[in-house]
Design a protein around this motif. Structure first.
Motif, PDB file in Angstrom:
ATOM      1  N   LEU A  20      35.861  98.161  39.671  1.00 48.89           N
ATOM      2  CA  LEU A  20      35.279  96.911  39.199  1.00 48.89           C
ATOM      3  C   LEU A  20      35.018  96.059  40.434  1.00 48.89           C
ATOM      4  O   LEU A  20      35.932  95.750  41.196  1.00 48.89           O
ATOM      5  N   LEU A  21      33.744  95.712  40.651  1.00 44.29           N
ATOM      6  CA  LEU A  21      33.350  95.012  41.873  1.00 44.29           C
ATOM      7  C   LEU A  21      32.706  93.665  41.545  1.00 44.29           C
ATOM      8  O   LEU A  21      31.926  93.564  40.595  1.00 44.29           O
ATOM      9  N   PRO A  22      33.001  92.638  42.352  1.00 43.12           N
ATOM     10  CA  PRO A  22      32.389  91.324  42.138  1.00 43.12           C
ATOM     11  C   PRO A  22      30.962  91.295  42.682  1.00 43.12           C
ATOM     12  O   PRO A  22      30.741  91.442  43.877  1.00 43.12           O
ATOM     13  N   GLY A  23      30.007  91.135  41.787  1.00 43.96           N
ATOM     14  CA  GLY A  23      28.617  91.024  42.179  1.00 43.96           C
ATOM     15  C   GLY A  23      28.135  89.594  41.984  1.00 43.96           C
ATOM     16  O   GLY A  23      28.632  88.876  41.117  1.00 43.96           O
ATOM     17  N   VAL A  24      27.191  89.192  42.798  1.00 48.14           N
ATOM     18  CA  VAL A  24      26.642  87.841  42.726  1.00 48.14           C
ATOM     19  C   VAL A  24      25.124  87.934  42.722  1.00 48.14           C
ATOM     20  O   VAL A  24      24.544  88.711  43.472  1.00 48.14           O
ATOM     21  N   CYS A  97      31.006 102.734  39.448  1.00 45.25           N
ATOM     22  CA  CYS A  97      31.236 101.301  39.646  1.00 45.25           C
ATOM     23  C   CYS A  97      30.839 100.509  38.410  1.00 45.25           C
ATOM     24  O   CYS A  97      29.944 100.912  37.664  1.00 45.25           O
ATOM     25  N   GLN A  98      31.500  99.390  38.236  1.00 47.24           N
ATOM     26  CA  GLN A  98      31.087  98.397  37.253  1.00 47.24           C
ATOM     27  C   GLN A  98      31.096  97.052  37.979  1.00 47.24           C
ATOM     28  O   GLN A  98      32.061  96.727  38.677  1.00 47.24           O
ATOM     29  N   TYR A  99      30.024  96.293  37.812  1.00 46.86           N
ATOM     30  CA  TYR A  99      29.896  95.012  38.495  1.00 46.86           C
ATOM     31  C   TYR A  99      30.148  93.869  37.526  1.00 46.86           C
ATOM     32  O   TYR A  99      29.659  93.884  36.392  1.00 46.86           O
ATOM     33  N   LEU A 100      30.927  92.907  37.970  1.00 44.26           N
ATOM     34  CA  LEU A 100      31.096  91.652  37.255  1.00 44.26           C
ATOM     35  C   LEU A 100      30.161  90.667  37.952  1.00 44.26           C
ATOM     36  O   LEU A 100      30.405  90.273  39.090  1.00 44.26           O
ATOM     37  N   ASP A 101      29.057  90.319  37.292  1.00 45.71           N
ATOM     38  CA  ASP A 101      28.023  89.492  37.911  1.00 45.71           C
ATOM     39  C   ASP A 101      28.244  88.016  37.634  1.00 45.71           C
ATOM     40  O   ASP A 101      28.423  87.613  36.485  1.00 45.71           O
ATOM     41  N   LEU A 102      28.229  87.226  38.678  1.00 49.95           N
ATOM     42  CA  LEU A 102      28.193  85.769  38.599  1.00 49.95           C
ATOM     43  C   LEU A 102      26.829  85.349  39.115  1.00 49.95           C
ATOM     44  O   LEU A 102      26.483  85.641  40.253  1.00 49.95           O
ATOM     45  N   THR A 103      26.048  84.702  38.267  1.00 46.96           N
ATOM     46  CA  THR A 103      24.708  84.284  38.655  1.00 46.96           C
ATOM     47  C   THR A 103      24.699  82.794  38.941  1.00 46.96           C
ATOM     48  O   THR A 103      25.160  81.991  38.123  1.00 46.96           O
ATOM     49  N   PHE A 104      24.155  82.440  40.104  1.00 47.38           N
ATOM     50  CA  PHE A 104      24.066  81.048  40.542  1.00 47.38           C
ATOM     51  C   PHE A 104      22.618  80.576  40.565  1.00 47.38           C
ATOM     52  O   PHE A 104      21.741  81.310  41.013  1.00 47.38           O
ATOM     53  N   ARG A 105      22.409  79.353  40.118  1.00 48.50           N
ATOM     54  CA  ARG A 105      21.137  78.676  40.372  1.00 48.50           C
ATOM     55  C   ARG A 105      21.285  78.076  41.765  1.00 48.50           C
ATOM     56  O   ARG A 105      22.282  77.405  42.067  1.00 48.50           O
ATOM     57  N   CYS A 106      20.294  78.324  42.617  1.00 48.36           N
ATOM     58  CA  CYS A 106      20.349  77.855  43.998  1.00 48.36           C
ATOM     59  C   CYS A 106      19.097  77.044  44.327  1.00 48.36           C
ATOM     60  O   CYS A 106      18.041  77.266  43.741  1.00 48.36           O
ATOM     61  N   ARG A 107      19.247  76.165  45.283  1.00 48.37           N
ATOM     62  CA  ARG A 107      18.139  75.338  45.779  1.00 48.37           C
ATOM     63  C   ARG A 107      17.875  75.703  47.226  1.00 48.37           C
ATOM     64  O   ARG A 107      18.787  75.700  48.064  1.00 48.37           O
TER      65      ARG A 107
END
Length: 159
Positions: A20-24, A97-107
């Motif tokens: 389990l991997l942290p994806g962004v 692999c399995q990714y835990l995705d955190l999606t950010f709004r960026c400027r």
């Protein structure tokens, strides 16, 4: 896409078992409301920008780093718009692999959009009403980034 050294070290003892991997994911907008996309060198498809967090790295810093590494654009992560456990994948070499995705709004805060590493064939700014063909993954993240709503997540089975 090169496998990060820390994952190679884990694989040396863990073999091909599921990690389990942290994806962004970073959905970057400029002052004109355009979204930054890259054409990925591994698939040839246009996509939002993303990558794996390194040990000890804050997820927002991962988003900002990945955007710069892939596109030469500087940005600031403004908020989390989505969290999602993605379906497990098995790579050609057998790694699971399995990714835990955190999606950010960026400027966007600076830099000139260009190919900045070997992960992109092209990069560019696109008006949200004239996007190139994108996967549902990218489209959903752009849509969520355009809302002022709460962070999206999948409800639990009992909800």
């Amino acid at each position: 896409m090169a496998t990060p050294d820390f994952i190679r070290e884990i694989r040396a003892t863990a073999g091909h078992q599921l990690l389990l991997l942290p994806g962004v994911t970073a959905v970057v907008f400029d002052d004109q409301g355009r979204v930054l996309l890259n054409q990925r060198s591994d698939t040839g498809r246009w996509s939002v920008i993303g990558g794996i967090a390194e040990p000890g790295e804050e997820p927002a810093a991962t988003a900002e780093r990945e955007v710069y590494e892939e596109t030469a654009v500087r940005c600031v992560a403004e908020r989390v718009v989505l969290t999602q456990a993605l379906k497990p994948v098995r790579y050609a070499n057998g790694d699971h692999c399995q990714y835990l995705d955190l999606t950010f709004r960026c400027r966007a805060t600076g830099g000139e959009a260009r190919v900045n590493d070997d992960e992109s064939l092209e990069v560019g700014w696109f008006p949200v009403d004239t996007l190139p063909p994108l996967s549902e993954f990218s489209l959903f993240r752009i849509k969520q980034s355009l809302t002022d709503g709460p962070t999206w997540f999948a409800p639990t089975a009992g909800a």
